[in-house]
Design a protein around this motif. Structure first.
Motif, PDB file in Angstrom:
ATOM      1  N   THR A 124       0.846  -1.197   0.000  1.00 49.37           N
ATOM      2  CA  THR A 124       0.000   0.000   0.000  1.00 49.37           C
ATOM      3  C   THR A 124       0.872   1.234   0.000  1.00 49.37           C
ATOM      4  OG1 THR A 124      -1.702  -1.160   1.254  1.00 49.37           O
ATOM      5  CG2 THR A 124      -1.825   1.249   1.216  1.00 49.37           C
ATOM      6  N   GLU A 125       0.501   2.185  -0.849  1.00 49.08           N
ATOM      7  CA  GLU A 125       1.182   3.487  -0.862  1.00 49.08           C
ATOM      8  C   GLU A 125       0.159   4.503  -0.361  1.00 49.08           C
ATOM      9  OE1 GLU A 125       2.357   7.215  -1.444  1.00 49.08           O
ATOM     10  OE2 GLU A 125       0.777   6.542  -2.801  1.00 49.08           O
ATOM     11  N   GLY A 126       0.439   5.103   0.791  1.00 50.12           N
ATOM     12  CA  GLY A 126      -0.559   5.981   1.399  1.00 50.12           C
ATOM     13  C   GLY A 126      -1.615   5.162   2.120  1.00 50.12           C
ATOM     14  N   GLU A 127      -2.808   5.731   2.289  1.00 49.50           N
ATOM     15  CA  GLU A 127      -3.858   5.062   3.057  1.00 49.50           C
ATOM     16  C   GLU A 127      -4.706   4.115   2.213  1.00 49.50           C
ATOM     17  OE1 GLU A 127      -6.175   7.932   5.113  1.00 49.50           O
ATOM     18  OE2 GLU A 127      -4.491   8.717   6.279  1.00 49.50           O
ATOM     19  N   ASN A 128      -5.025   4.530   0.984  1.00 46.56           N
ATOM     20  CA  ASN A 128      -6.006   3.760   0.217  1.00 46.56           C
ATOM     21  C   ASN A 128      -5.488   3.211  -1.103  1.00 46.56           C
ATOM     22  OD1 ASN A 128      -8.094   4.420   2.136  1.00 46.56           O
ATOM     23  ND2 ASN A 128      -8.139   6.484   1.230  1.00 46.56           N
ATOM     24  N   ASN A 129      -4.219   3.422  -1.409  1.00 39.37           N
ATOM     25  CA  ASN A 129      -3.700   3.022  -2.723  1.00 39.37           C
ATOM     26  C   ASN A 129      -3.048   1.649  -2.633  1.00 39.37           C
ATOM     27  OD1 ASN A 129      -2.883   2.970  -5.353  1.00 39.37           O
ATOM     28  ND2 ASN A 129      -1.304   4.550  -5.135  1.00 39.37           N
ATOM     29  N   LEU A 130      -3.832   0.612  -2.877  1.00 44.05           N
ATOM     30  CA  LEU A 130      -3.342  -0.762  -2.825  1.00 44.05           C
ATOM     31  C   LEU A 130      -2.769  -1.154  -4.186  1.00 44.05           C
ATOM     32  CD1 LEU A 130      -3.094  -3.539  -1.394  1.00 44.05           C
ATOM     33  CD2 LEU A 130      -5.408  -4.053  -2.268  1.00 44.05           C
ATOM     34  N   ILE A 131      -1.528  -1.628  -4.166  1.00 38.29           N
ATOM     35  CA  ILE A 131      -0.860  -2.075  -5.394  1.00 38.29           C
ATOM     36  C   ILE A 131      -0.758  -3.591  -5.336  1.00 38.29           C
ATOM     37  CG2 ILE A 131       1.153  -1.849  -6.875  1.00 38.29           C
ATOM     38  CD1 ILE A 131      -0.340   0.772  -6.409  1.00 38.29           C
ATOM     39  N   LEU A 132      -1.369  -4.262  -6.314  1.00 38.26           N
ATOM     40  CA  LEU A 132      -1.408  -5.717  -6.316  1.00 38.26           C
ATOM     41  C   LEU A 132      -0.180  -6.303  -7.010  1.00 38.26           C
ATOM     42  CD1 LEU A 132      -5.170  -6.260  -7.266  1.00 38.26           C
ATOM     43  CD2 LEU A 132      -4.138  -6.358  -4.974  1.00 38.26           C
ATOM     44  N   LYS A 133       0.376  -7.346  -6.410  1.00 43.52           N
ATOM     45  CA  LYS A 133       1.570  -7.974  -6.984  1.00 43.52           C
ATOM     46  C   LYS A 133       1.291  -8.557  -8.371  1.00 43.52           C
ATOM     47  CE  LYS A 133       0.844 -12.510  -4.814  1.00 43.52           C
ATOM     48  NZ  LYS A 133       1.438 -13.577  -3.980  1.00 43.52           N
ATOM     49  N   ASP A 134       0.074  -9.080  -8.587  1.00 45.02           N
ATOM     50  CA  ASP A 134      -0.248  -9.655  -9.895  1.00 45.02           C
ATOM     51  C   ASP A 134      -0.220  -8.588 -10.983  1.00 45.02           C
ATOM     52  OD1 ASP A 134      -0.498 -12.111  -8.747  1.00 45.02           O
ATOM     53  OD2 ASP A 134      -2.690 -12.077  -8.628  1.00 45.02           O
ATOM     54  N   ASP A 135      -0.719  -7.394 -10.654  1.00 45.75           N
ATOM     55  CA  ASP A 135      -0.680  -6.289 -11.616  1.00 45.75           C
ATOM     56  C   ASP A 135       0.768  -5.903 -11.917  1.00 45.75           C
ATOM     57  OD1 ASP A 135      -3.415  -6.269 -11.679  1.00 45.75           O
ATOM     58  OD2 ASP A 135      -3.628  -4.610 -10.260  1.00 45.75           O
ATOM     59  N   LEU A 136       1.576  -5.867 -10.874  1.00 46.26           N
ATOM     60  CA  LEU A 136       2.983  -5.503 -11.056  1.00 46.26           C
ATOM     61  C   LEU A 136       3.712  -6.534 -11.903  1.00 46.26           C
ATOM     62  CD1 LEU A 136       3.897  -4.255  -7.459  1.00 46.26           C
ATOM     63  CD2 LEU A 136       3.582  -2.860  -9.507  1.00 46.26           C
ATOM     64  N   ASN A 137       3.450  -7.807 -11.654  1.00 45.83           N
ATOM     65  CA  ASN A 137       4.122  -8.856 -12.426  1.00 45.83           C
ATOM     66  C   ASN A 137       3.695  -8.832 -13.895  1.00 45.83           C
ATOM     67  OD1 ASN A 137       5.814 -10.051 -10.469  1.00 45.83           O
ATOM     68  ND2 ASN A 137       4.048 -11.088  -9.548  1.00 45.83           N
ATOM     69  N   GLU A 138       2.416  -8.475 -14.134  1.00 47.58           N
ATOM     70  CA  GLU A 138       1.958  -8.344 -15.520  1.00 47.58           C
ATOM     71  C   GLU A 138       2.682  -7.193 -16.201  1.00 47.58           C
ATOM     72  OE1 GLU A 138      -0.016  -6.807 -18.906  1.00 47.58           O
ATOM     73  OE2 GLU A 138      -0.073  -5.760 -16.969  1.00 47.58           O
ATOM     74  N   MET A 139       2.860  -6.089 -15.490  1.00 48.59           N
ATOM     75  CA  MET A 139       3.591  -4.939 -16.042  1.00 48.59           C
ATOM     76  C   MET A 139       5.057  -5.312 -16.288  1.00 48.59           C
ATOM     77  SD  MET A 139       2.018  -1.938 -13.589  1.00 48.59           S
ATOM     78  CE  MET A 139       2.848  -0.559 -14.367  1.00 48.59           C
ATOM     79  N   LEU A 140       5.643  -6.041 -15.337  1.00 52.74           N
ATOM     80  CA  LEU A 140       7.064  -6.387 -15.411  1.00 52.74           C
ATOM     81  C   LEU A 140       7.359  -7.313 -16.590  1.00 52.74           C
ATOM     82  CD1 LEU A 140       9.840  -6.159 -13.865  1.00 52.74           C
ATOM     83  CD2 LEU A 140       9.235  -8.345 -12.805  1.00 52.74           C
ATOM     84  N   HIS A 141       6.538  -8.322 -16.798  1.00 60.79           N
ATOM     85  CA  HIS A 141       6.868  -9.360 -17.777  1.00 60.79           C
ATOM     86  C   HIS A 141       6.114  -9.237 -19.102  1.00 60.79           C
ATOM     87  CE1 HIS A 141       9.564 -11.641 -15.240  1.00 60.79           C
ATOM     88  NE2 HIS A 141       8.701 -11.555 -14.236  1.00 60.79           N
ATOM     89  N   ASP A 142       5.135  -8.355 -19.162  1.00 57.08           N
ATOM     90  CA  ASP A 142       4.383  -8.208 -20.413  1.00 57.08           C
ATOM     91  C   ASP A 142       4.415  -6.768 -20.928  1.00 57.08           C
ATOM     92  OD1 ASP A 142       3.509 -10.931 -20.672  1.00 57.08           O
ATOM     93  OD2 ASP A 142       2.123 -10.563 -19.026  1.00 57.08           O
TER      94      ASP A 142
END
Length: 676
Positions: free
Chosen positions: A346-364
């Motif tokens: 989480t960045e800040g109070e309400n900004n949840l960053i999902l690992k699956d989204d990050l991995n999709e960005m990283l590898h695709d």
């Protein structure tokens, strides 16, 4: 062949006319340049005083006009400097050419052009198309290429001049014969502290390299003394003359060491051009690798081998080999495939960053970028989404991503992982790896691997401004270095020069420099220079035997001075001092060349009180070549009137070190002594 007295008097009259025109032109240009500078100062002052009254368009137009006037003034100053350089020797050769229409042109060749008041060419720049006739043809049928096409005709005469301080001392008619009087006079001249230009003695095979505009890349294999470096520098001058939008700041020379860089520093200025950018590969490594206090240079790298200070030469040979490139590529691909984000954050109070989204960005989504550049792009995207397009949280997102990933930007750790992995062909313990990675000064072979891994994972330092790259002593670069260089200078054309017989990298060898052709984009031509202009036939005969060579073509005439072999010397100091003093009496430059730097220091301490001599070390940048002691791998690329080769009885050249001995011996022009 000397000309008649009548012809000589005609040439003296022509020289007087040229001297007068040149003097008048210099006077007028000097006054114009002063006036231009005054006008430019006044123009800038007016601009400053009236800046507040200009609208944006007027201000931009005024700035463009100022830059244009400044550029014109600069070009005029550069031409003025070139004219000053030819003041004492306005021209060096002439040709008479009759074209197909029957028109006869009498062309006087110089380092630059000169026009009369009617804008007729009186002197032609040696780089102009028609002047190629002088270098390429004997008298008879001839042709030259120019922007307008190919021009055919007959070369009626070739003539060379000896002019000093504006006075005509000699005139010679000659053919293409390489034994001509002017060339032999130049070859007989004793060497100086720095390399000189050779526009008056360029030979046909050299001219083919210098004037090549057909190929993007040239690979030149030239034997010792064939003038490879001289040809490269004259090629640079030619390209600066012929290619639009190319200037000295767009050209980079890779030199073997800083001593060599200083040695060649006068050639381009003597041709009326600014010196280009110059570097060594070790300097590049130092600028790219920030995790170490220092990077070992190439000379220190080979010194470890030749002085038997390298404890594990088999490992170094693997690090220098083509095999490790394949191994590193496989490891890097596997490393990236296994990189992933292992938890949400989480960045800040309400900004949840999902690992699956990050991995999709990283590898695709961002897979077209190098690994760590992907993190940079992702951080920008996340910051823009969180802050309405602002980059203010980019660093925060970068930090959070690395905290929640199974990888981090630590090249020492990544390299250690490679050496411990199945991809590495050497079985190494962690303690062994720490000995060469956890250090203050990174060894040269390790720096190459570090740079390749770093460049592969985050991108190389792309140099878009460089349009031409010259690599000298090309045989000492391994394949990995050429891959790195190609990644840095993606849009550059290359001139690569070397000699496989002078390879001093003990861990890497080419069968032929032609093997490099597949490494360069666009069309690449391989050329050989097979004539040597440096050494006497006696020296060449001796050096041929070292490597069992037969194809060397000696141009310098016999000097009847055999190679002297000193064996079983009872008093080494007295013998060396006597030989050095004898050679100093006959020549301007003498070098005592040793196998390594320790030996050089030992001999220097032995004789320094008895003879005026200086020690040249690996880290030396300037030196006077009058009389020096220098290790063989530092003397590379240099030449001396006379050379003494010395090695200790307990430190002889081994069979696999004969290339280093060959390099040492081929530094000699007139006399060679061997202490063995």
């Amino acid at each position: 062949m000397a000309i008649s007295e009548e012809e000589f008097q005609k040439e003296k009259k022509i020289l007087r006319q040229v001297n007068k025109l040149l003097g008048n032109t210099l006077t007028e240009m000097g006054e114009d340049i002063i006036q231009d500078e005054d006008n430019l100062v006044e123009f800038k002052k007016m601009m400053w005083e009236n800046a507040s009254s200009f609208d944006a368009a007027e201000e931009q137009q005024a700035m463009y006009a100022t830059a244009l006037e400044a550029e014109k003034a600069y070009m005029k100053q550069q031409y003025f400097k070139r004219l000053c350089k030819i003041k004492d020797k306005p021209y060096f050769a002439s040709i008479v050419f009759k074209d197909e229409s029957g028109e006869i042109s009498n062309i006087y060749m110089s380092l630059t052009y000169l026009k009369d008041e009617n804008m007729n060419n009186i002197l032609y720049d040696w780089r102009s198309p028609i002047c190629s006739l002088f270098y390429d043809y004997e008298t008879g049928p001839a042709s030259y290429e120019a922007p307008g096409g190919t021009y055919y005709g007959e070369l009626k005469r070739k003539r060379q001049y000896k002019i000093e301080k504006g006075r005509l001392l000699g005139v010679f008619d000659n053919s293409l014969n390489i034994d001509d009087e002017v060339l032999q006079e130049v070859l007989a001249t004793e060497s100086s502290d720095k390399m000189k230009n050779v526009v008056n003695t360029i030979q046909q095979e050299q001219n083919q390299v210098i004037r090549n505009l057909e190929n993007h890349n040239l690979i030149v294999q030239g034997i010792a003394g064939s003038g490879k470096t001289t040809v490269a520098l004259h090629r640079i001058a030619f390209l600066l003359y012929r290619l639009k939008n190319l200037n000295s700041s767009n050209i980079l020379i890779f030199s073997p060491n800083n001593i060599f860089t200083e040695y060649i520093s006068d050639v381009l200025p003597s041709l009326g051009e600014d010196n280009t950018l110059q570097t060594t590969f070790a300097d590049y490594l130092y600028s790219f690798i920030k995790d170490y206090e220092d990077i070992e240079n190439f000379s220190d790298f080979v010194s470890r081998y030749y002085s038997y200070q390298e404890p594990n030469p088999e490992l170094v040979e693997y690090k220098q080999s083509d095999k490790i490139i394949d191994d590193l590529d496989a490891f890097i691909e596997n490393y990236i495939d296994n990189c992933k984000f292992v938890s949400n954050f989480t960045e800040g109070e309400n900004n949840l960053i999902l690992k699956d989204d990050l991995n999709e960005m990283l590898h695709d989504r961002y897979s077209r970028f190098p690994l760590f550049e992907r993190i940079n792009e992702m951080a920008e995207k996340l910051s823009a989404n969180a802050c309405k397009g602002s980059m203010k949280k980019k660093r925060t997102f970068e930090k959070l991503m690395y905290q929640n990933a199974n990888f981090k930007k630590d090249y020492q750790a990544i390299l250690k992982e490679f050496y411990l992995s199945e991809f590495c062909r050497f079985h190494l313990e962690e303690k062994e790896i720490d000995k060469f990675l956890n250090v203050k000064t990174l060894h040269y072979e390790d720096a190459l691997i570090y740079a390749y891994v770093k460049g592969s994972l985050e991108g190389f330092l792309y140099e878009a401004n460089i349009k031409q790259v010259v690599i000298d002593e090309a045989q000492d670069y391994n394949r990995l270095q050429y891959i790195i260089i190609n990644n840095i200078f993606k849009r550059a054309d290359f001139t690569v020069l070397g000699d496989i017989n002078q390879n001093i990298n003990p861990y890497y060898r080419y069968r032929s420099l032609e093997d490099l052709k597949d490494l360069f984009k666009n069309d690449t031509k391989y050329i050989e220079l097979l004539k040597t202009y440096r050494s006497s036939p006696e020296i060449i005969e001796y050096t041929n035997k070292i490597l069992n060579l037969r194809h060397v073509n000696a141009i310098r005439k016999d000097n009847n001075k055999p190679v002297i072999i000193r064996k079983g010397v009872e008093n080494l100091k007295d013998s060396l001092v006597a030989d050095v003093k004898h050679l100093q009496e006959s020549y301007k430059s003498t070098a005592l060349i040793t196998k390594d730097d320790q030996e050089a220091e030992k001999i220097y301490n032995l004789i320094k009180d008895s003879v005026d001599i200086s020690l040249v070390r690996i880290d030396s940048k300037k030196f006077k070549r009058t009389c020096v002691i220098i290790p063989a791998y530092v003397a590379k690329g240099l030449e001396f009137d006379s050379v003494i080769i010395y090695n200790d009885r307990d430190n002889t050249y081994r069979k696999n070190e004969k290339n280093l001995l060959y390099v040492a011996c081929t530094r000699a022009q007139h006399e060679l002594y061997i202490y063995n």
